[in-house]
Each structure stands twice: as structure tokens, then as C-alpha cells.
Scaffold this active site. Structure first.
Site, short mmCIF file in Angstrom:
data_model
loop_
_atom_site.label_atom_id
_atom_site.label_comp_id
_atom_site.label_asym_id
_atom_site.label_seq_id
_atom_site.Cartn_x
_atom_site.Cartn_y
_atom_site.Cartn_z
N ASP A 16 -1.36 6.09 6.55
CA ASP A 16 -2.26 7.12 5.84
C ASP A 16 -1.90 7.11 4.55
O ASP A 16 -1.15 6.11 4.14
CB ASP A 16 -1.93 8.46 6.66
CG ASP A 16 -0.50 8.75 6.59
OD1 ASP A 16 0.46 8.02 5.78
OD2 ASP A 16 0.19 9.56 7.37
N GLN A 17 -2.16 8.30 3.90
CA GLN A 17 -1.72 8.23 2.33
C GLN A 17 -0.48 8.09 2.04
O GLN A 17 0.00 7.90 0.81
CB GLN A 17 -2.80 9.48 1.85
CG GLN A 17 -2.68 9.44 -0.07
CD GLN A 17 -3.46 10.65 -0.39
OE1 GLN A 17 -3.87 11.49 0.55
NE2 GLN A 17 -3.76 10.67 -1.50
#
Length: 144
Positions: A16-17
Site C-alpha cells: 500500500d501507500q
């Protein structure tokens, strides 16, 4: 008790980010571990499906301990936690590349007819699977 091991290289698309593995991807890895241990026992999900039987998840419990990150090689360990002839509970531990426990989990499954989703007895429909699961499931701890 048989404990299967499956090594997985964390891909960038699984993060994810924050640069860590997105939580739902651990469920995919658990499926890989489950499929792997079934194959170690000498069976294939595909054969069950060809016989018109599915094995849906009816419950899942996941505890996240440490993040896994892109580029690591993680290890998924899988075992048969409980089995009663109808339901099977698989246990999982996923370890980071450095060997730390990242996830502990369990998934519970039941076998059903594909057409109606009516539960079936694994013991009656697949006696060889039943025997293998009985022989390789986790044994209860004996107390005095």
C-alpha cells in the site's frame, strides 16, 4: 501434525501507500498455504471441484503483528488446526523475511454441493481426504 511451508516473494503490487503489504493480501497468501498443504497430502482442490464440491470459508480470524514489505521473502506456514469430518480449520503463521511473526490466523471451511450449497460429509464423500486430515491434524495437548 503436518506443517506446510510456502515461500512467497512480496511483490510491489501487494503493498500500500505506506510501503507495507495491504492487509487483504495476507488472505491470498493463506489460500496459497492451504492449497500447498492439501497438495502435500496428495490431493487437489480442482479434483474436489470437478466432483461438484466447493469449500467456502465460513469464518476467518486474523491477527496482524508486524508488517511485511516489498522485496522480502515471507514464509507461510499452514496446518490443520481442527477437523471433525464436516468442518476443517486451518491454522496459519506468516513470517517476515527476517523470521519475525507477521500474522497469525485461522480459517474455517465446510464442503458444500456446488449446485445447492448444502453441506456434505467429507468423511463419506472423500474418505481418503478424511483419513489424511485425521492423521495430520493438530493433536490436543494432554493434561494430567
Amino acid at each position: 501434525m503436518l506443517i506446510g511451508k510456502k515461500e512467497i516473494e512480496v511483490r510491489y503490487a501487494e503493498t500500500d501507500q505506506m510501503g507495507v503489504v495491504y492487509h487483504a493480501n495476507y488472505l491470498v497468501w493463506m489460500e496459497l498455504g492451504r492449497t500447498s498443504i492439501i497438495e502435500e497430502l496428495g490431493f487437489k482442490y480442482a479434483d474436489m471441484e470437478e466432483a461438484g464440491i466447493l469449500s467456502p470459508v465460513i469464518d476467518i480470524q486474523v491477527s496482524y503483528k508486524k508488517p511485511c514489505r516489498y522485496g522480502e521473502k515471507v514464509t507461510v506456514t499452514t496446518w490443520i488446526e481442527e477437523y471433525d469430518g464436516f468442518r476443517v480449520t486451518y491454522g496459519y503463521e506468516i513470517f517476515t523475511g527476517s523470521g519475525d511473526l507477521a500474522v497469525s490466523a485461522q480459517s474455517k471451511h465446510v464442503c458444500v454441493l456446488k449446485e445447492s450449497f448444502r453441506p456434505i460429509s467429507i468423511k463419506r464423500k472423500f474418505p481418503a481426504w478424511h483419513e489424511a486430515y485425521e492423521n495430520h491434524k493438530k493433536q490436543p495437548i494432554e493434561t494430567e
